[in-house]
Scaffold this motif. Structure first.
Motif, short mmCIF file in Angstrom:
data_model
loop_
_atom_site.label_atom_id
_atom_site.label_comp_id
_atom_site.label_asym_id
_atom_site.label_seq_id
_atom_site.Cartn_x
_atom_site.Cartn_y
_atom_site.Cartn_z
N ILE A 1 6.50 -4.06 -5.20
CA ILE A 1 6.57 -2.83 -4.64
C ILE A 1 5.79 -2.31 -3.56
N GLY A 2 6.57 -1.94 -2.51
CA GLY A 2 5.61 -2.10 -1.31
C GLY A 2 5.20 -0.78 -0.71
N ASN A 3 5.32 -0.70 0.60
CA ASN A 3 4.74 0.75 1.21
C ASN A 3 5.64 2.02 1.15
N PHE A 4 4.82 2.77 0.58
CA PHE A 4 5.88 4.33 0.53
C PHE A 4 7.03 4.19 -0.25
N VAL A 5 6.90 3.50 -1.29
CA VAL A 5 7.78 3.52 -2.40
C VAL A 5 7.37 4.34 -3.48
N GLU A 6 8.59 5.15 -4.20
CA GLU A 6 7.96 6.03 -5.28
C GLU A 6 8.91 5.28 -6.50
N ILE A 7 8.37 5.05 -7.59
CA ILE A 7 9.02 4.87 -8.70
C ILE A 7 8.88 5.90 -9.80
N LYS A 8 9.73 6.39 -10.42
CA LYS A 8 9.69 7.50 -11.69
C LYS A 8 10.53 7.10 -12.63
N LEU B 1 11.90 -2.05 -13.77
CA LEU B 1 12.09 -3.02 -12.75
C LEU B 1 11.92 -4.47 -13.59
N GLU B 2 12.69 -5.23 -13.68
CA GLU B 2 12.83 -6.39 -14.25
C GLU B 2 12.05 -7.55 -13.36
N ASP B 3 11.64 -8.68 -13.77
CA ASP B 3 10.85 -9.65 -13.31
C ASP B 3 11.49 -9.97 -11.79
N GLU B 4 10.44 -10.15 -10.91
CA GLU B 4 10.90 -10.69 -9.59
C GLU B 4 12.05 -9.80 -8.74
N ALA B 5 11.98 -8.50 -9.25
CA ALA B 5 12.67 -7.49 -8.37
C ALA B 5 11.72 -7.27 -7.10
N LYS B 6 12.23 -6.35 -6.07
CA LYS B 6 11.81 -6.14 -4.85
C LYS B 6 12.19 -4.93 -4.39
N VAL B 7 11.37 -3.96 -4.18
CA VAL B 7 11.57 -2.70 -3.47
C VAL B 7 10.39 -2.38 -2.44
N SER B 8 10.71 -2.93 -1.46
CA SER B 8 9.71 -3.25 -0.31
C SER B 8 9.21 -2.22 0.33
N HIS B 9 9.88 -1.21 0.68
CA HIS B 9 9.31 0.01 1.41
C HIS B 9 10.47 1.11 1.84
N LEU B 10 9.70 2.13 1.44
CA LEU B 10 10.46 3.61 2.06
C LEU B 10 11.54 3.72 1.14
N SER B 11 11.42 3.75 -0.31
CA SER B 11 12.46 3.86 -1.28
C SER B 11 12.18 4.73 -2.23
N TYR B 12 13.01 5.20 -3.02
CA TYR B 12 12.88 5.93 -4.15
C TYR B 12 13.66 5.71 -5.17
N ILE B 13 12.77 4.93 -6.32
CA ILE B 13 13.74 4.71 -7.71
C ILE B 13 13.38 5.51 -8.70
N GLY B 14 14.31 6.32 -9.05
CA GLY B 14 14.09 7.45 -10.19
C GLY B 14 15.17 7.13 -11.36
N ASP B 15 14.77 7.17 -12.60
CA ASP B 15 15.67 7.30 -13.50
C ASP B 15 16.46 6.14 -13.37
N PRO C 1 0.79 -1.21 0.03
CA PRO C 1 0.07 0.08 0.15
C PRO C 1 0.68 1.12 -0.04
N PHE C 2 0.08 2.43 -0.47
CA PHE C 2 0.77 3.77 -0.45
C PHE C 2 2.02 3.75 -1.21
N ALA C 3 1.97 3.11 -2.44
CA ALA C 3 3.06 3.40 -3.35
C ALA C 3 2.74 4.20 -4.53
#
Length: 452
Positions: free
Chosen positions: A343-350, A354-368, A327-329
């Motif tokens: 992609i978990g809670n409070f994660v922002e992707i811009k 993200l390739e198959d089975e990748a994990k960004v579970s919480h509180l992260s920023y993935i940009g460019d 939630p809250f992504a």
């Protein structure tokens, strides 16, 4: 038989109290006039002429090459407005639909039935009518003793007996095109408003002994013309429930249709479940077996089969099968998410892949960035993509591990099967199968409390 249409959109719409032209106000994700155009095209219309006046340039810009345009510089009534289209249509054969640009609720099915009725009966004019117990404000359909249409009387010109008539004109007509433009020249403005009324063409046709028909729509709500913000809200609600019903009939579970907002062009696969407060906007496509929990917004995005989206915001992005979001992504424009990604809670992707089975579970920023298959990004990790002037890219290979609270300062490349220790700031590329640490050395001063 050729089919033409004249869309009336010259009025100022002062009751909307808006700088935006009335017919450009959106209903379920589209300007109301766009709904009108879509519906008349579905009836086989080949030529469209939109009558513009106030805000002409805005309307032209919005409709662009979907229509030709004629200018009505003075607002002298509906007959005068239609006459402006003579420059494009006067010499054409076939059927012409005249419809107001503020009537988005007249469905394509109704218009198709209406036009078919006009052409199969051989009528020279057909009125789209409806019956209601509250006809106030509408023109009344007056029939003779045999039930044939005799004329239309506008509300302000009707006597007491005529005002009691419960069959009303929607303001939408089909005409024999050539006869229409011939008779428009004979319409006068001898009425309470001093305007040239299009319904007077009906009276002229009857005087010539021509057949005039009325096609009664079963749904009175379709006749709603939008003149103010309240009408706009009613139209939005009516169309939204129509859209939701259509999806439910096609196998989508919508827990509470009254609080679910789905735009007209959204596509949804069977066995998808949508909880209350969800908004699906624009050209969004949702696959089969998707679960979208309460208060999620998805806009102009594609979500493939068996995805779970929990209370998140997704815009202009792609999410592949069996992925879990939230939630809250937040997925911002340009996000491309593979299969079975988490992609978990409070994660922002811009603007990232993200390739198959990748994990960004919480509180992260993935940009460019590009994150490889099966790579795990720990809590609080950031791709540092912006130096205040330019954006730079981060690439992380497959099967890697990014520890908690790491900063990957772009441009930087992390190889396959590599590790970044928690709390590191990484500024240099990391080769495959490596461990990178970028921490300050810890200093511990024992007994410091007693000295402080």
């Amino acid at each position: 038989m050729t089919k033409q249409a004249v869309i009336l959109a010259a009025g100022k719409g002062t009751r909307m109290k808006s700088k935006l032209h009335k017919v450009l106000h959106p209903v379920c994700g589209k300007p109301m006039v766009q709904h009108v155009i879509d519906n008349i095209k579905a009836a086989g219309v080949t030529d469209i002429v939109t009558i513009v006046g106030y805000g002409a340039e805005d309307v032209k810009r919005a409709l662009a090459d979907q229509s030709q345009f004629s200018m009505q510089t003075e607002q002298l009534g509906t007959a005068h407005a239609v006459q402006m289209a003579a420059e494009h249509l006067a010499d054409k054969e076939g059927t012409t639909i005249v419809i107001c640009g503020d009537t988005p609720l007249i469905s394509e099915e109704t218009i198709q039935g209406f036009v078919a009725h006009h052409e199969t009966t051989g009528a020279k004019a057909t009125i789209l009518s409806a019956k209601t117990n509250t006809p106030f404000g509408y023109g009344r359909i007056i029939r003779d003793e045999h039930g044939s249409v005799e004329r239309i009387v506008e509300e302000k010109d009707a006597n007491i007996e005529e005002k009691l008539v419960n069959e009303i004109s929607s303001g939408t007509f089909c005409f024999d095109n050539k006869l229409l433009f011939e008779l428009l020249k004979q319409v006068d403005n001898d009425n309470a408003q001093g305007e040239y009324y299009l319904p007077d063409v009906i009276k002229l046709l009857r005087a010539q002994g021509e057949l005039v028909e009325a096609f009664v729509t079963e749904d009175f709500s379709e006749t709603l013309g939008i003149n103010d913000r309240y009408n706009l809200s009613i139209a939005e609600q009516t169309m939204r429930l129509r859209i939701n019903k259509m999806h439910m009939m096609n196998g989508v579970t919508i827990i509470d249709p009254l609080t679910t907002y789905i735009d007209k062009d959204v596509e949804i696969g069977a066995d998808t479940v949508i909880e209350p407060g969800v908004m699906l906007k624009g050209n969004t496509k949702i696959g089969e077996g998707v679960v979208i929990t309460a208060h999620t917004t998805i806009e102009n995005s594609e979500i493939k089969d068996n995805v779970i989206v929990k209370q998140s915001y997704i815009s202009e992005s792609f999410v592949d099968e069996r992925t879990a979001i939230g939630p809250f992504a937040q997925l911002r424009p340009g996000s491309d998410v593979g299969k079975e990604v988490k992609i978990g809670n409070f994660v922002e992707i811009k603007k990232s892949k993200l390739e198959d089975e990748a994990k960004v579970s919480h509180l992260s920023y993935i940009g460019d960035a590009e994150i490889g298959a099966r790579t795990n990004v720990g809590c609080g990790a950031i791709t540092v993509n912006y130096d205040g002037k330019n954006k730079f890219k981060t690439v992380v290979g497959k099967d890697s591990f990014i520890g908690c609270n790491s900063n990957l300062v772009a441009p930087v490349h992390i190889g396959d099967e590599s590790f970044v220790a928690a709390g590191s700031t990484i500024t240099d590329d990391v080769p495959n199968k490596s461990l990178a640490l970028g921490r300050a050395r810890q200093t511990t001063k024992e007994g410091y409390y007693d000295k402080a």
